[in-house]
Design a protein around this motif. Structure first.
Motif, PDB file in Angstrom:
ATOM      1  N   ALA A  52      35.004  13.799  75.296  1.00  0.00           N
ATOM      2  CA  ALA A  52      36.416  13.564  74.943  1.00  0.00           C
ATOM      3  C   ALA A  52      37.324  13.793  76.152  1.00  0.00           C
ATOM      4  CB  ALA A  52      36.825  14.472  73.786  1.00  0.00           C
ATOM      5  N   ILE A  53      36.909  14.675  77.070  1.00  0.00           N
ATOM      6  CA  ILE A  53      37.748  14.932  78.252  1.00  0.00           C
ATOM      7  C   ILE A  53      37.813  13.660  79.103  1.00  0.00           C
ATOM      8  CG2 ILE A  53      37.978  16.290  80.368  1.00  0.00           C
ATOM      9  CD1 ILE A  53      36.603  18.624  78.936  1.00  0.00           C
ATOM     10  N   GLU A  54      36.666  13.027  79.299  1.00  0.00           N
ATOM     11  CA  GLU A  54      36.641  11.795  80.103  1.00  0.00           C
ATOM     12  C   GLU A  54      37.483  10.706  79.443  1.00  0.00           C
ATOM     13  OE1 GLU A  54      32.796  10.536  81.649  1.00  0.00           O
ATOM     14  OE2 GLU A  54      32.077  12.586  81.351  1.00  0.00           O
ATOM     15  N   ASP A  55      37.356  10.585  78.136  1.00  0.00           N
ATOM     16  CA  ASP A  55      38.120   9.548  77.436  1.00  0.00           C
ATOM     17  C   ASP A  55      39.623   9.827  77.514  1.00  0.00           C
ATOM     18  OD1 ASP A  55      35.837   8.218  76.769  1.00  0.00           O
ATOM     19  OD2 ASP A  55      35.644   9.151  74.796  1.00  0.00           O
ATOM     20  N   HIS A  56      39.961  11.123  77.487  1.00  0.00           N
ATOM     21  CA  HIS A  56      41.387  11.460  77.529  1.00  0.00           C
ATOM     22  C   HIS A  56      42.037  10.998  78.839  1.00  0.00           C
ATOM     23  CE1 HIS A  56      45.001  13.554  76.375  1.00  0.00           C
ATOM     24  NE2 HIS A  56      45.052  14.100  77.573  1.00  0.00           N
ATOM     25  N   PHE A  57      41.299  11.161  79.937  1.00  0.00           N
ATOM     26  CA  PHE A  57      41.882  10.781  81.238  1.00  0.00           C
ATOM     27  C   PHE A  57      41.492   9.347  81.603  1.00  0.00           C
ATOM     28  CE2 PHE A  57      41.804  15.485  81.518  1.00  0.00           C
ATOM     29  CZ  PHE A  57      43.171  15.673  81.631  1.00  0.00           C
TER      30      PHE A  57
END
Ligand code: G1P
Length: 280
Positions: free
Chosen positions: A61-66
């Motif tokens: 989810a961190i990668e998708d957020h940025f």
């Protein structure tokens, strides 16, 4: 001069279970923004545009957020809601993100060493997203980058904590060479209150020189059987190469429920004040 910021983000966040069962703790929101975005924005304000994130399993989810969410962008284009994405759009436009995975949980020192592949041979900042730091004028990392220009050595951010709480932090000892600036002579990871030399606690902001990686490679597991950044830094402190800086601003320990709730309430009140004053 400090171009990269490392975010150790592989931890499980067990204190927030079950919320963190399938969601990274770094994505817990304070108001509408995930914790890690506050850290990235603080780094950006300090002139840093390369974000290096040490992740682990279940952190996608961190990668998708940025990253850009095309479906979402398409859905809300031209609506009122578009402005809610303004900050994250800025971040994505200005910064680059790279990721590496920490396969085993062997401590903060190990997480930082895992990030070497993203950092290389240059000085860098470290942000622990759990520690949410607020300063309206100048962010904590901006303050530390300025200090780094002068001292050119490792810097840890510190604050005074209650003497009963030393067991939660790395604790430093040293000489105050200038107001709020200490030359560190000793540092101990999570000492008992009865064994702590001071109540000056390290919080989740560091500037590290790249020689820390070689030291970390040789650092034996310490407190809790984990490789501790505090132990590695002690090597440099003994050579007079670590500064501790009592920063200006407020830190919320968002790794604890108390701190997280306090951050939420106080940031909410600040937002309301801002709205109030902009209506007046
Ligand atoms: C880590 C460090 C500790 C530091 C703290 C700041 O501990 O090991 O020295 O004081 O971050 O938040 P953790 O909170 O990961 O147990």
């Amino acid at each position: 001069m400090i171009n990269k910021c490392l975010f150790p983000a592989a931890g499980y966040g067990t204190r927030f279970l079950p919320a963190t069962k399938a969601m990274p703790k770094e994505m817990l929101p304070v108001l509408t923004k995930p914790l890690i975005q506050y850290g990235v924005e603080e780094a950006m304000k300090a002139g840093i545009t390369t974000m290096a994130i040490v992740t682990g399993r279940g952190k996608r989810a961190i990668e998708d957020h940025f990253d850009v969410s095309y479906e979402l962008e398409h859905q809300i284009r031209g609506t009122e809601k578009e402005k809610m994405l303004a900050d994250i759009r800025d971040v994505i436009d200005v910064c680059t993100f790279s990721y590496t995975r920490q396969r085993e949980m062997k401590g903060l020192g190990h997480a930082i060493l895992t990030g070497e592949t993203l950092i290389g041979d240059e000085s860098f900042a470290v942000v622990l997203a759990d520690d949410l730091c607020i300063n309206k004028e100048k962010g904590v990392l901006s303050q530390m980058v300025e200090l780094f220009k002068k001292y050119r050595c490792c810097i840890v951010a510190i604050e005074e904590v209650d003497a009963t709480e030393t067991e939660k932090y790395g604790i430093i000892d040293g000489e105050e060479i200038k107001k709020n600036i200490f030359r560190v002579s000793n540092m101990v990871e999570k000492p008992l209150p009865s064994e702590a030399a001071t109540n000056l606690a390290i919080i989740g902001r560091y500037i590290l020189t790249p020689d820390i990686f070689d030291i970390l490679r040789e650092t034996e597991p310490g407190k809790g059987g984990e490789i501790q950044i505090t132990d590695a830094l002690l090597q440099l402190a003994k050579a007079g190469k670590v500064i501790a800086y009592k920063f200006e601003g407020i830190r919320y320990d968002c790794g604890s429920i108390d701190g997280y709730v306090r951050a939420t309430v106080e940031l909410y009140n600040l937002e309301q004040e801002k709205k109030g004053s902009s209506c007046a």
